[in-house]
Design a protein around this motif. Structure first.
Motif, PDB file in Angstrom:
ATOM      1  N   GLY A  40      10.896  62.334 -12.244  1.00 55.63           N
ATOM      2  CA  GLY A  40      12.089  63.047 -12.668  1.00 55.63           C
ATOM      3  C   GLY A  40      12.117  64.507 -12.282  1.00 55.63           C
ATOM      4  N   ARG A  66      10.383  62.222 -23.753  1.00 56.22           N
ATOM      5  CA  ARG A  66      10.763  61.312 -22.674  1.00 56.22           C
ATOM      6  C   ARG A  66      11.326  60.009 -23.230  1.00 56.22           C
ATOM      7  NH1 ARG A  66      10.157  60.724 -17.450  1.00 56.22           N
ATOM      8  NH2 ARG A  66      11.295  62.673 -17.634  1.00 56.22           N
ATOM      9  N   GLU A  69      14.777  60.667 -24.284  1.00 57.88           N
ATOM     10  CA  GLU A  69      15.660  60.821 -23.133  1.00 57.88           C
ATOM     11  C   GLU A  69      16.067  59.471 -22.570  1.00 57.88           C
ATOM     12  OE1 GLU A  69      15.717  62.915 -18.698  1.00 57.88           O
ATOM     13  OE2 GLU A  69      13.817  62.582 -19.728  1.00 57.88           O
ATOM     14  N   LEU A  70      15.100  58.578 -22.422  1.00 60.64           N
ATOM     15  CA  LEU A  70      15.407  57.243 -21.909  1.00 60.64           C
ATOM     16  C   LEU A  70      16.329  56.479 -22.853  1.00 60.64           C
ATOM     17  CD1 LEU A  70      11.913  56.184 -20.541  1.00 60.64           C
ATOM     18  CD2 LEU A  70      14.005  56.442 -19.189  1.00 60.64           C
ATOM     19  N   ARG A 170      12.579  53.328 -11.639  1.00 57.49           N
ATOM     20  CA  ARG A 170      12.487  54.158 -12.847  1.00 57.49           C
ATOM     21  C   ARG A 170      13.202  55.488 -12.647  1.00 57.49           C
ATOM     22  NH1 ARG A 170       6.634  55.109 -14.325  1.00 57.49           N
ATOM     23  NH2 ARG A 170       7.638  56.196 -16.075  1.00 57.49           N
ATOM     24  N   LEU A 174      16.417  56.796 -14.808  1.00 52.21           N
ATOM     25  CA  LEU A 174      16.359  58.104 -15.453  1.00 52.21           C
ATOM     26  C   LEU A 174      17.544  58.970 -15.059  1.00 52.21           C
ATOM     27  CD1 LEU A 174      14.501  59.812 -17.301  1.00 52.21           C
ATOM     28  CD2 LEU A 174      13.432  60.694 -15.222  1.00 52.21           C
ATOM     29  N   ARG A 178      20.773  60.287 -17.290  1.00 53.87           N
ATOM     30  CA  ARG A 178      21.118  61.704 -17.410  1.00 53.87           C
ATOM     31  C   ARG A 178      22.597  61.919 -17.088  1.00 53.87           C
ATOM     32  NH1 ARG A 178      15.822  63.973 -14.077  1.00 53.87           N
ATOM     33  NH2 ARG A 178      14.350  63.945 -15.825  1.00 53.87           N
TER      34      ARG A 178
END
Length: 206
Positions: A40, A66, A69-70, A170, A174, A178
């Motif tokens: 990321g 993290r 965030e996911l 992944r 991510l 976002r």
């Protein structure tokens, strides 16, 4: 008030772009601070942590951020799809008269059948919150990475991918998450201020 809310939302999402240490790739020349070369951390921002929340290299805090965030990214991807689907006029049978946008919630609260829908939504959210985690009581194998909730069941061919493919997928998830966090917030804010950003000038909830 709406301006203040927007500023707070942007500030609160600042650390959402802090990358994970897992799936890291060689970039020792750029790794001048903790997590700089992790999943990321991408050009042009690299490690985006303006509040310095993980500047001390706290691994436990980093992993917790993290995971959040996911989780929020996955929820927001679903939210954007749902928002645009209803804005396109698509409804479940029996819900044809329910407006789209934020006005759907008060409309559902006006009838008993609508309240039943809200109760079902609440139950779904509770179940989703319970099952979307690393369930060690179901799968003795540790999660491969933060946000890995397969629990020995939902694989869909993941173990057949190379390390490069896993890293790529992944990263895609991510970044899409976002974008979706910003996207759903933009859709909701524009609905609230009465300015359409959808094709044809359509404004949900009106």
């Amino acid at each position: 008030m709406k301006t203040v809310a927007a500023i707070l939302a942007l500030a609160g999402s600042a650390v959402a772009f802090a990358p994970s240490q897992q799936g890291s790739r060689a970039s020792s020349a750029l790794a001048e601070k903790p997590f700089e070369d992790a999943l990321g951390a991408m050009a042009p921002l690299g490690l985006f942590d303006p509040l310095g929340l993980v500047a001390d290299g706290n691994q436990e805090l980093f992993d917790a951020l993290r995971e959040r965030e996911l989780k929020h990214g996955r929820v927001c991807m679903l939210a954007v799809v749902g928002y645009l689907t209803t804005a396109a006029g698509i409804r479940f049978p029996g819900a044809e008269d329910i407006p789209d946008g934020l006005k759907a919630f008060p409309a559902l609260m006006e009838t008993s059948s609508g309240m039943n829908v809200l109760y079902q939504m609440g139950a779904f959210f509770a179940v989703a919150e319970i099952v979307n985690r690393d369930a060690t009581w179901l799968d003795k194998e540790p999660a491969e990475f933060i946000g890995d909730y397969r629990n020995g069941a939902l694989d869909f061919g993941w173990d057949t991918f190379s390390e490069e493919e896993k890293f790529s997928k992944r990263t895609i998830e991510l970044n899409n998450g976002r974008a979706a966090m910003m996207g759903i917030w933009g859709l909701v804010v524009h609905e609230m201020i009465g300015v359409s950003i959808l094709p044809g000038g359509y404004l949900p909830g009106q």
